[in-house]
Structure formats: structure tokens, C-alpha cells
Design a protein around this motif. Structure first.
Motif, short mmCIF file in Angstrom:
data_model
loop_
_atom_site.label_atom_id
_atom_site.label_comp_id
_atom_site.label_asym_id
_atom_site.label_seq_id
_atom_site.Cartn_x
_atom_site.Cartn_y
_atom_site.Cartn_z
N UNK A 122 -29.72 40.29 -77.73
CA UNK A 122 -28.80 39.74 -77.01
C UNK A 122 -27.58 40.72 -76.49
N UNK A 123 -27.39 40.94 -75.57
CA UNK A 123 -26.16 41.75 -74.78
C UNK A 123 -26.38 43.13 -74.68
N UNK A 124 -27.30 43.69 -75.52
CA UNK A 124 -27.53 45.20 -74.97
C UNK A 124 -28.42 45.37 -73.99
N UNK A 125 -28.43 46.56 -73.31
CA UNK A 125 -29.49 46.60 -72.11
C UNK A 125 -30.65 46.91 -72.49
N UNK A 126 -31.05 47.83 -73.73
CA UNK A 126 -32.20 48.37 -73.89
C UNK A 126 -31.89 48.72 -75.73
N UNK B 4 -43.34 51.66 -82.63
CA UNK B 4 -42.04 51.37 -82.08
C UNK B 4 -42.14 50.90 -80.63
N UNK B 5 -41.65 49.75 -80.35
CA UNK B 5 -41.52 49.24 -78.90
C UNK B 5 -40.34 49.66 -78.16
N UNK B 6 -40.05 50.46 -77.30
CA UNK B 6 -38.84 51.36 -76.75
C UNK B 6 -38.20 50.57 -75.34
N UNK B 7 -36.95 50.68 -75.29
CA UNK B 7 -36.53 50.07 -74.00
C UNK B 7 -36.62 48.42 -74.02
N UNK B 8 -36.60 47.66 -74.91
CA UNK B 8 -36.79 46.24 -74.68
C UNK B 8 -35.25 45.70 -74.30
N UNK B 9 -35.27 44.88 -73.31
CA UNK B 9 -34.22 44.24 -72.62
C UNK B 9 -34.00 42.85 -73.43
N UNK B 10 -32.91 42.33 -73.06
CA UNK B 10 -32.34 40.98 -73.60
C UNK B 10 -33.52 39.94 -73.59
N UNK B 11 -33.81 39.00 -74.63
CA UNK B 11 -35.03 38.28 -74.63
C UNK B 11 -35.35 38.01 -76.12
N UNK B 12 -36.25 37.10 -76.15
CA UNK B 12 -37.00 36.48 -77.51
C UNK B 12 -38.24 37.19 -77.50
N UNK C 203 -37.67 46.10 -87.77
CA UNK C 203 -36.47 46.77 -87.63
C UNK C 203 -36.11 47.23 -86.12
N UNK C 204 -34.75 47.45 -85.90
CA UNK C 204 -34.29 47.92 -84.71
C UNK C 204 -33.30 48.94 -84.59
N UNK C 205 -32.99 49.90 -83.59
CA UNK C 205 -31.97 50.60 -83.49
C UNK C 205 -30.87 50.43 -83.02
N UNK C 206 -30.65 49.01 -83.11
CA UNK C 206 -29.20 48.50 -82.90
C UNK C 206 -28.09 48.91 -83.44
N UNK C 207 -26.87 49.36 -83.14
CA UNK C 207 -25.70 49.60 -84.10
C UNK C 207 -25.57 48.36 -84.98
N UNK C 208 -25.20 48.82 -86.17
CA UNK C 208 -25.03 48.08 -87.10
C UNK C 208 -23.93 46.95 -86.97
N UNK C 209 -22.90 47.57 -86.23
CA UNK C 209 -21.75 46.50 -86.09
C UNK C 209 -21.97 45.67 -84.89
N UNK C 210 -22.92 45.82 -84.25
CA UNK C 210 -23.30 44.99 -82.88
C UNK C 210 -23.98 43.88 -83.30
#
Length: 127
Positions: free
Chosen positions: A27-31, A75-83, A106-113
Motif C-alpha cells: 500500500x502507498x508506495x509506487x514500487x 526477487x520480483x522488482x517494481x511491484x505496485x500497490x496491490x495484494x 521479505x521486502x525492501x520497504x523502509x522499516x518505518x513505512x
């Protein structure tokens, strides 16, 4: 974004035809990138095929992860918002035997996000 952090797992899996991992909602982040780390012992069915799905259908093609007892990543990269969920199958028919192992998402999303959430049962869902 630096490094990957676990969202789901490690979770033990067992399937005889096909299994589905717990889901991840972006949610919220573009990729973002989503990584599966999977370990499965050498045994029936050969390698494990992992196919990423988004609501509405598959994303790209399936990838093969060796079933040799060691941990392997994809790793699947550049995934947009979705389930998203990952379908796991064996490389060859299991003929009534079970494929087992463990997986982590796992994901590369920022920990605080708050960009990620997991959903689904506590273990692999078999279809």
C-alpha cells in the motif's frame, strides 16, 4: 531503500498438488520488491516452481527454485500497490507424495513505512 526485511515467515510448507503462501498487501508506495527465500529438501517432484500472483492473475512467469536442501532466493522488482500471493508447485508430478520445506517473504520497504501488510492463514494453503 536498503536491504530486505522479513514480512512473513519462516513458515513450513507441505503440499501434494499446489500450495499458496500467505499474502502480502503493498500500500502507498509506487514500487517495491518482494523476495521469496525457499528451502526444500531433495525429494519427490524435483525443484519448486514459484509463481507470483496479483488479484486478477499471474505476474510474469514462474521461476524455478532448486530443491536441494539449501536456501534459494528470487526477487520480483517494481511491484505496485496491490495484494500478492505466491503459488508453489513441484517441477514434476508428485504422484500422491508431498513436497515440504520452508519459505520466507521479505521486502525492501523502509522499516518505518506502513506500506506492507500480510494476510491469509498461518501456513501454506493447499488447493
Amino acid at each position: 531503500m536498503s536491504g530486505f526485511r522479513d514480512i512473513v515467515g519462516p513458515i513450513k510448507f507441505r503440499f501434494t498438488k499446489e500450495g499458496w503462501t500467505r499474502g502480502v498487501e503493498i500500500r502507498g508506495l509506487p514500487a517495491l520488491s518482494l523476495r521469496i527465500t525457499l528451502a526444500s529438501p531433495l525429494g519427490p517432484g524435483g525443484d519448486v516452481q514459484a509463481q507470483l500472483h496479483r488479484l486478477g492473475g499471474p505476474v510474469g512467469g514462474p521461476v524455478s527454485l532448486p530443491a536441494d536442501g539449501a536456501s534459494h532466493d528470487h526477487t520480483w522488482a517494481n511491484l505496485g500497490p496491490g495484494m500478492y500471493k505466491v503459488a508453489l508447485t513441484s517441477g514434476t508430478p508428485l504422484q500422491g507424495q508431498a513436497k515440504t520445506g520452508t519459505y520466507t517473504l521479505s521486502s525492501d520497504a523502509p522499516e518505518a513505512d506502513e506500506a506492507l501488510a500480510s494476510f491469509g492463514g498461518p501456513e501454506l494453503e493447499e488447493s
